[in-house]
Design a protein around this motif. Structure first.
Motif: not given
Length: 148
Positions: A36-65
């Motif tokens: 539950p980090q802002p860049f994974h939960l909310d696109d507006a909040a994520a825009r001001s982070t390193f990611f610049g927008g909503l991004a999946a958790s790396g652990w979510h990527t691992a689960a999808m893999t």
């Protein structure tokens, strides 16, 4: 698809998965539960982070893999059983709308000295987005039964 014993795998073989489309809803649902980090939960909040927008958790990527690997033609007898990970990296974020696929390349096949009924299969599993860009690279060691 037929399951394969350790002896049925050859270094250099490459296996392909089907595809999976990532949704904002899935990214947020996973994050709410597990990361539950802002860049994974909310696109507006994520825009001001390193990611610049909503991004999946790396652990979510691992689960999808993992889901894609299980659905792929890569079929060790008994399932995909991890015996450890040598490397795991996320070179690019996964975004809503990305279409993921996995390629699993067999790097090494080695019978166990201490457990003759099994061996280790070392692989490189690369998860790509729709543009062919790697979003995750893992090097797992898998426990695979030998032919009886």
């Amino acid at each position: 698809m037929q399951e394969r014993y350790l002896e049925d795998f050859t270094p250099g073989e490459v296996f392909h998965s089907p595809t999976l489309t990532v949704t904002a809803e899935a990214i947020i649902a996973y994050a709410r539960e597990y990361d539950p980090q802002p860049f994974h939960l909310d696109d507006a909040a994520a825009r001001s982070t390193f990611f610049g927008g909503l991004a999946a958790s790396g652990w979510h990527t691992a689960a999808m893999t993992m889901k894609l690997l299980v659905a792929s033609e890569f079929r060790p007898v008994g399932g995909i059983i991890g015996g450890g990970m040598e490397e795991m990296r996320w070179p690019r974020p996964v975004r809503p709308g990305d279409v993921l696929r996995v390629e699993a390349e067999v790097l090494e096949v080695r019978p166990s000295r201490s457990r003759p009924q099994q061996g280790l299969l070392r692989a490189r599993c690369t998860t790509f987005n729709q543009d062919g860009e790697a979003v995750q690279v893992i090097l797992p060691n898998l426990v695979v039964p030998r032919r009886p």
